[in-house]
Structure formats: structure tokens, C-alpha cells
Design a protein around this motif. Structure first.
Motif, PDB file in Angstrom:
ATOM      1  N   PHE A   3       0.833  -1.197   0.000  1.00  0.00           N
ATOM      2  CA  PHE A   3       0.000   0.000   0.000  1.00  0.00           C
ATOM      3  C   PHE A   3       0.870   1.249   0.000  1.00  0.00           C
ATOM      4  N   GLN A   4       1.918   1.238   0.805  1.00  0.00           N
ATOM      5  CA  GLN A   4       2.787   2.404   0.895  1.00  0.00           C
ATOM      6  C   GLN A   4       3.486   2.682  -0.435  1.00  0.00           C
ATOM      7  N   ARG A   5       3.928   1.624  -1.130  1.00  0.00           N
ATOM      8  CA  ARG A   5       4.550   1.819  -2.445  1.00  0.00           C
ATOM      9  C   ARG A   5       3.534   2.344  -3.453  1.00  0.00           C
ATOM     10  N   MET A   6       2.302   1.844  -3.365  1.00  0.00           N
ATOM     11  CA  MET A   6       1.279   2.288  -4.311  1.00  0.00           C
ATOM     12  C   MET A   6       0.887   3.746  -4.103  1.00  0.00           C
ATOM     13  N   MET A   7       1.078   4.270  -2.905  1.00  0.00           N
ATOM     14  CA  MET A   7       0.775   5.682  -2.670  1.00  0.00           C
ATOM     15  C   MET A   7       1.693   6.567  -3.502  1.00  0.00           C
ATOM     16  N   HIS A   8       2.898   6.104  -3.755  1.00  0.00           N
ATOM     17  CA  HIS A   8       3.879   6.899  -4.478  1.00  0.00           C
ATOM     18  C   HIS A   8       3.872   6.581  -5.971  1.00  0.00           C
ATOM     19  N   LYS A   9       3.729   5.289  -6.301  1.00  0.00           N
ATOM     20  CA  LYS A   9       3.758   4.889  -7.709  1.00  0.00           C
ATOM     21  C   LYS A   9       3.010   3.571  -7.879  1.00  0.00           C
ATOM     22  N   GLN A  10       2.095   3.541  -8.857  1.00  0.00           N
ATOM     23  CA  GLN A  10       1.346   2.333  -9.138  1.00  0.00           C
ATOM     24  C   GLN A  10       2.042   1.547 -10.257  1.00  0.00           C
ATOM     25  N   PRO A  11       1.801   0.240 -10.298  1.00  0.00           N
ATOM     26  CA  PRO A  11       2.493  -0.586 -11.297  1.00  0.00           C
ATOM     27  C   PRO A  11       1.920  -0.453 -12.712  1.00  0.00           C
ATOM     28  N   TRP A  12       0.869   0.311 -12.898  1.00  0.00           N
ATOM     29  CA  TRP A  12       0.276   0.451 -14.226  1.00  0.00           C
ATOM     30  C   TRP A  12       0.505   1.865 -14.739  1.00  0.00           C
ATOM     31  N   LEU A  13       0.267   2.049 -15.991  1.00  0.00           N
ATOM     32  CA  LEU A  13       0.432   3.354 -16.606  1.00  0.00           C
ATOM     33  C   LEU A  13      -0.936   3.919 -16.960  1.00  0.00           C
ATOM     34  N   PRO A  14      -1.228   5.153 -16.866  1.00  0.00           N
ATOM     35  CA  PRO A  14      -0.356   6.141 -16.250  1.00  0.00           C
ATOM     36  C   PRO A  14      -0.437   6.054 -14.727  1.00  0.00           C
ATOM     37  N   SER A  15       0.679   6.245 -14.096  1.00  0.00           N
ATOM     38  CA  SER A  15       0.754   6.208 -12.641  1.00  0.00           C
ATOM     39  C   SER A  15       0.477   7.609 -12.092  1.00  0.00           C
ATOM     40  N   TYR A  16      -0.154   7.663 -10.934  1.00  0.00           N
ATOM     41  CA  TYR A  16      -0.458   8.933 -10.291  1.00  0.00           C
ATOM     42  C   TYR A  16       0.099   8.902  -8.881  1.00  0.00           C
ATOM     43  N   ASP A  17       0.817   9.929  -8.501  1.00  0.00           N
ATOM     44  CA  ASP A  17       1.395  10.005  -7.168  1.00  0.00           C
ATOM     45  C   ASP A  17       0.312  10.433  -6.178  1.00  0.00           C
ATOM     46  N   LEU A  18      -0.318   9.445  -5.546  1.00  0.00           N
ATOM     47  CA  LEU A  18      -1.415   9.700  -4.612  1.00  0.00           C
ATOM     48  C   LEU A  18      -0.948  10.476  -3.389  1.00  0.00           C
ATOM     49  N   LEU A  19       0.260  10.188  -2.936  1.00  0.00           N
ATOM     50  CA  LEU A  19       0.784  10.887  -1.763  1.00  0.00           C
ATOM     51  C   LEU A  19       0.968  12.368  -2.064  1.00  0.00           C
ATOM     52  N   GLU A  20       1.542  12.684  -3.219  1.00  0.00           N
ATOM     53  CA  GLU A  20       1.699  14.095  -3.607  1.00  0.00           C
ATOM     54  C   GLU A  20       0.335  14.775  -3.710  1.00  0.00           C
ATOM     55  N   GLY A  21      -0.638  14.076  -4.298  1.00  0.00           N
ATOM     56  CA  GLY A  21      -1.978  14.632  -4.415  1.00  0.00           C
ATOM     57  C   GLY A  21      -2.606  14.899  -3.058  1.00  0.00           C
ATOM     58  N   CYS A  22      -2.405  13.974  -2.128  1.00  0.00           N
ATOM     59  CA  CYS A  22      -2.944  14.129  -0.782  1.00  0.00           C
ATOM     60  C   CYS A  22      -2.269  15.297  -0.066  1.00  0.00           C
ATOM     61  N   LEU A  23      -0.954  15.419  -0.235  1.00  0.00           N
ATOM     62  CA  LEU A  23      -0.226  16.525   0.382  1.00  0.00           C
ATOM     63  C   LEU A  23      -0.672  17.868  -0.199  1.00  0.00           C
ATOM     64  N   GLU A  24      -0.907  17.898  -1.494  1.00  0.00           N
ATOM     65  CA  GLU A  24      -1.359  19.133  -2.131  1.00  0.00           C
ATOM     66  C   GLU A  24      -2.762  19.512  -1.647  1.00  0.00           C
ATOM     67  N   LEU A  25      -3.630  18.535  -1.544  1.00  0.00           N
ATOM     68  CA  LEU A  25      -4.985  18.799  -1.036  1.00  0.00           C
ATOM     69  C   LEU A  25      -4.937  19.272   0.416  1.00  0.00           C
ATOM     70  N   PHE A  26      -4.080  18.656   1.229  1.00  0.00           N
ATOM     71  CA  PHE A  26      -3.918  19.078   2.624  1.00  0.00           C
ATOM     72  C   PHE A  26      -3.433  20.526   2.692  1.00  0.00           C
ATOM     73  N   GLU A  27      -2.452  20.860   1.843  1.00  0.00           N
ATOM     74  CA  GLU A  27      -1.895  22.206   1.861  1.00  0.00           C
ATOM     75  C   GLU A  27      -2.947  23.258   1.505  1.00  0.00           C
ATOM     76  N   ASN A  28      -3.851  22.905   0.607  1.00  0.00           N
ATOM     77  CA  ASN A  28      -4.887  23.855   0.199  1.00  0.00           C
ATOM     78  C   ASN A  28      -6.089  23.876   1.139  1.00  0.00           C
ATOM     79  N   THR A  29      -6.272  22.818   1.899  1.00  0.00           N
ATOM     80  CA  THR A  29      -7.459  22.707   2.744  1.00  0.00           C
ATOM     81  C   THR A  29      -7.227  23.140   4.185  1.00  0.00           C
ATOM     82  N   HIS A  30      -6.052  22.871   4.732  1.00  0.00           N
ATOM     83  CA  HIS A  30      -5.863  23.109   6.172  1.00  0.00           C
ATOM     84  C   HIS A  30      -6.078  24.558   6.601  1.00  0.00           C
TER      85      HIS A  30
END
Length: 136
Positions: A3-30
Motif C-alpha cells: 500500500f505504501q509503495r502504491m501511494m507513491h507509484k502504481q504498477p500500471w500506466l499512467p501512474s499517479y502520485d497519490l501521496l503528492e496529491g494528498c499533500l497538495e490537497l492538505f496544503e490547500n485545505t488546512h
């Protein structure tokens, strides 16, 4: 760990960095949390709680790659703002509780502030659990 690896990079294409997305949403929401709590809106706080818990899960273990991603973001600055901005105030008799529609629970604004601060502290501790020197 998968799960932790998938947060950063998924094994399929196109991959989306879920952790970066979550951090960006947190930065805009907090920054909205104190204002929405004053308006008795618990939805933004619930979203922030979910983001903080997701970030915590991504870095626990410790998962060094995810920890580096979090440390290279503005996450700690956001945590600092939350801890300093959410102050406890006396509850007034005329202040209604906040309704969590998804959970069908009513809580006070102080309860929500406590939950957010508690989750921020847990996430910060998870971030630093692998620190035995000045570098992660």
C-alpha cells in the motif's frame, strides 16, 4: 508495504502520485479548518482528518521514500499552523454541535479541534519514528 509503495507509484500506466496529491490537497485545505469550524461545518475538518490519516499510513513502517516526499513538502508548516491556530474556546449554551452527516454523529467544535490536533501529532511522530540522527 505494498500500500505504501502504491501511494507513491502504481504498477500500471499512467501512474499517479497519490501521496503528492494528498499533500497538495492538505496544503490547500488546512487553512480553511478554523473558519469552517466557526461556521459549524465539520466536512472540511473530516476531509483534513482523512488526509492526515492517509499520510500517516503512507509513512509508517517507516517508509523512507514516502517520508522524503512528505518532508520535501510544506506538510510540517501546515501541521504547525494547525497546532497554533486551533485554540480551545469555551462552549456557549447556544452553540449547536457540529453534525457529521456521514457518521450520523454530533460533536462539539472542541472535539473536532482535539481530533485534528491528535491526528497531526500522530502523523508527525510517524514521520520521525525512523530518525536516529539528523537525516532520514
Amino acid at each position: 508495504r505494498p500500500f505504501q509503495r502504491m501511494m507513491h507509484k502504481q504498477p500500471w500506466l499512467p501512474s499517479y502520485d497519490l501521496l503528492e496529491g494528498c499533500l497538495e490537497l492538505f496544503e490547500n485545505t488546512h487553512p480553511l479548518i478554523p473558519d469552517t469550524l466557526m461556521l459549524n461545518d465539520g466536512d472540511t475538518t473530516a476531509l483534513a482528518l482523512q488526509m492526515i490519516e492517509t499520510i500517516s499510513e503512507a509513512i509508517q513502517g517507516p517508509h523512507r521514500v514516502n517520508q522524503q516526499v512528505v518532508l520535501s513538502s510544506n506538510f510540517l508548516a501546515g501541521c504547525n499552523r494547525i497546532l497554533s491556530a486551533l485554540v480551545y474556546t469555551p462552549l456557549h449554551d447556544d452553540q449547536p454541535p457540529v453534525q457529521f452527516e456521514r457518521f450520523d454523529v454530533q460533536v462539539s467544535v472542541s472535539d473536532l479541534k482535539s481530533w485534528v490536533k491528535s491526528d497531526v501529532l500522530k502523523c508527525t511522530l510517524a514521520l520521525f519514528e525512523a530518525c536516529n540522527n539528523g537525516r532520514i
